[in-house]
Design an enzyme around this catalytic site. Structure first.
Site, PDB file in Angstrom:
ATOM      1  N   THR A 114       0.856  -1.195   0.000  1.00  0.00           N
ATOM      2  CA  THR A 114       0.000   0.000   0.000  1.00  0.00           C
ATOM      3  C   THR A 114       0.885   1.235   0.000  1.00  0.00           C
ATOM      4  OG1 THR A 114      -0.032   0.015   2.385  1.00  0.00           O
ATOM      5  CG2 THR A 114      -1.828  -1.130   1.303  1.00  0.00           C
ATOM      6  N   GLU A 153      -5.882  -2.981  -1.392  1.00  0.00           N
ATOM      7  CA  GLU A 153      -6.444  -4.070  -0.594  1.00  0.00           C
ATOM      8  C   GLU A 153      -7.610  -4.760  -1.288  1.00  0.00           C
ATOM      9  OE1 GLU A 153      -5.583  -1.107   0.477  1.00  0.00           O
ATOM     10  OE2 GLU A 153      -4.812  -1.138   2.529  1.00  0.00           O
ATOM     11  N   LYS A 159     -13.327  18.957   9.900  1.00  0.00           N
ATOM     12  CA  LYS A 159     -14.393  19.011  10.904  1.00  0.00           C
ATOM     13  C   LYS A 159     -14.513  20.433  11.426  1.00  0.00           C
ATOM     14  CE  LYS A 159     -16.239  15.200  13.435  1.00  0.00           C
ATOM     15  NZ  LYS A 159     -16.082  14.131  14.378  1.00  0.00           N
ATOM     16  N   TRP A 199     -18.956  17.836   9.436  1.00  0.00           N
ATOM     17  CA  TRP A 199     -18.014  17.437   8.397  1.00  0.00           C
ATOM     18  C   TRP A 199     -18.184  18.251   7.120  1.00  0.00           C
ATOM     19  CZ3 TRP A 199     -17.826  11.320   8.236  1.00  0.00           C
ATOM     20  CH2 TRP A 199     -17.228  10.871   9.422  1.00  0.00           C
TER      21      TRP A 199
END
Ligand code: AMP
Length: 547
Positions: A186, A331, A444, A449
């Site tokens: 990754t 993944e 935030k 959000w």
């Protein structure tokens, strides 16, 4: 009672056997590091892969051992895809754009036994060769005539010599389909990179799924040019899907600039391509500046990070190239969702249709997904509520290689594991998933959000903006507020106020960024994604002043 059908393991070698037998004449074209255009066919590719499999055995590579590559997209890399995995070893595609220390860490962690590399990467390999703990053989992916002087790499081998020393009488071995086939790490923007170890079974199932019409839509009538590197999650599976469907393949080698790509699209009559948005920016810039058009290209897959709707519009409305917006992860092998339309969308006006295409799309068969709140409770598919996106399926990681980082899965009440993607998303009633942020990129503001991707997309739609990133900057009153980091188009005059005025009416007023910082370039990671963590380090205190 069991069904009474043949038990045949799903092995990667079977893709190449199929391509040779049913599409033997189909072309595989590569622009090579040596500067030439190399033309071959699936028949030749299959024969050379068998010879390379014998060469690997002669080098003492055992089943399950890792064989690494540092290479562009090209026929020799493709031959290794099949020779290594097909003979039971594990292909480990290293990302040459990583920092040399990372390359060494990853190769040691993977315990790579052999390293194949393109001549471009000779300086990198020379710089780190002595630091690898497990590599027994180094192989330059070229012919004898182009072999470099490399005194720092003892016993450097030549790819074509290895092939020439073998004949192609070789039967691919049969083994358990759950055996490991390839390994990708990754991007690892935080912590150590982690390995995802794919199996033959997971790869073949993923290949079936991505080749479907509502996924990447590959067929024997296509000419596919994967711009996405073969070291970035196996070029999203296209080297496998091309063999499964018999499509012509065109490999761009090191030429990823707009001019080189455009020339190859036209001369090889490419119909389908795939890559991250930053690459398409270069290509579109070249095509626009030279007043060109695409004569054969009709579809392009864009993913890896959000495709700005402005780019989608340019491709579709100006150049008649359909954009397939796709989402996935290392993944996930990597494809999870594709924004293909449903029949009900066909009659929509262009803006409404574009809004569907701009989502990350709906799950391909095999991938199950849900969104959850901070307590893990499943949230409604209403297109409004956002939560962390969890996925599961037969080509999704169960544990990282060597159990690095512990068990990543989240259990649900049935006791089945879900993989937490780290993405924050909504899902609408039709199953279209829309990513609003990476959970670590979320802004935030006063406890609410704000989606940074939406703000970036608006900025990117401004005609004078070349690239835009939106980050959370610390704020005395609201904790965090959005800050825009912008690269202007060459020669463009643009002020902060002009750009912020562009947000009016396009977004709730309180989402408007607090400020704009103009920069010459936005740092990109090894797979072409904007490095927002780097920008946060640099500009995170912009709204509160220096500490
Ligand atoms: P990687 O494993 O390096 O390919 O990174 C996977 C991550 O890239 C995902 O978890 C997303 O955050 C991001 N990503 C991939 N495709 C998209 C997309 N189409 N839109 C937004 N983010 C994306």
């Amino acid at each position: 009672m069991f069904g009474s059908m043949m038990q045949q393991p799903l092995l990667i070698s079977s893709l190449l056997v199929h391509a040779e037998r049913h599409h033997g004449e189909q072309e595989v074209v590569s622009r090579r590091v040596e500067g030439d255009i190399h033309r071959s066919t699936y028949r030749e590719l299959a024969a050379r892969s068998r010879r390379m499999a014998k060469a690997l055995a002669a080098l003492g590579v055992n089943s399950g051992e890792r064989v690494a590559t540092l290479a562009w997209n090209g026929h020799r890399h493709m031959e290794l895809y099949y020779a290594v995995s097909g003979s039971g070893a594990v292909l480990h595609t290293l990302n040459p754009r990583l920092h040399p220390d990372h390359v060494v860490y990853i190769a040691d962690h993977a315990e790579d036994a052999v390293l194949f590399f393109d001549l471009t990467f000779l300086p990198l390999v020379e710089a780190v060769a002595e630091r690898f703990k497990t590599v027994r053989h180094f192989v330059a992916m070229t012919d004898r005539a182009h072999m470099p002087e490399a005194p720092k790499i003892a016993g450097l081998l030549c790819f074509e010599d290895l092939i020439n020393a073998q004949d192609d009488h070789f039967e691919w071995p049969n083994f358990d389909e759950n055996q490991a086939s390839s390994l990708c790490y990754t991007s690892g923007t935080t912590g150590n990179p982690k390995g995802v170890l794919y199996s033959h079974r997971s790869t073949i199932l993923h290949t079936f799924a991505i080749a479907l019409p509502d996924a990447l839509n590959c067929s024997a009538r296509d000419t596919i040019l994967p711009v996405v590197p073969m070291f970035h999650v196996n070029a999203w599976g296209l080297p496998y899907a091309a063999c499964m469907t018999g499509a012509k393949l065109v490999f761009p080698g090191p030429g990823l600039d707009g001019k080189s790509l455009y020339e190859l699209f036209e001369t090889e009559r490419v119909t389908l391509s795939a890559g991250v948005p930053t690459v398409w920016q270069g290509l579109l810039g070249y095509v626009e500046a030279n007043d060109l058009k695409f004569t054969t290209m009709r579809r392009t897959v864009i993913g890896g990070s959000a495709c700005p709707p402005a780019m989608m519009r340019t491709f579709q409305e100006r150049y008649d190239v359909q954009v397939l917006h796709a989402w996935g992860m290392t993944e996930m092998s990597p494809v999870g969702t594709v924004a293909a339309l449903k029949p009900k969308h066909l009659g929509l006006a262009s803006d409404a249709r574009m809004a569907v295409q701009a989502t990350q799309g709906r799950a391909v068969y095999g991938v199950d997904m849900k969104i959850v709140d901070e307590q893990g409770a499943e949230l409604a598919w209403d297109g409004q509520i956002s939560g962390e996106l969890l996925v599961r399926g037969p080509w999704i990681v169960n544990t990282y290689f060597k159990s690095e980082g512990g068990d990543p899965l989240v259990a649900d009440p049935e006791g089945r594991g879900w993989f937490p993607t780290g993405d924050v998303a909504t899902i609408d009633a039709d199953g279209y998933m829309h990513i609003t942020d990476r959970s670590k990129d979320v802004i935030k503001s006063g406890g609410e959000w704000i989606g940074s991707i939406d703000l970036e997309n608006i900025a990117m739609a401004h005609p004078k903006v070349a690239m835009a990133a939106c980050i959370a900057a610390l704020h005395a009153k609201w904790d965090e507020r959005p800050l825009l980091i912008v690269v202007k188009k060459p020669g463009a005059e643009l002020t902060r106020d002009e750009l912020l005025a562009f947000f009016e009416g396009r977004i709730a007023k309180w989402w408007t960024p607090d400020d704009v910082v103009f920069v010459d370039a936005i740092p990109l990671g090894a797979t072409g994604k904007m490095l927002k963590n780097r920008l946060r380090e640099q500009y995170g205190r912009h709204l509160v002043g220096a500490a």
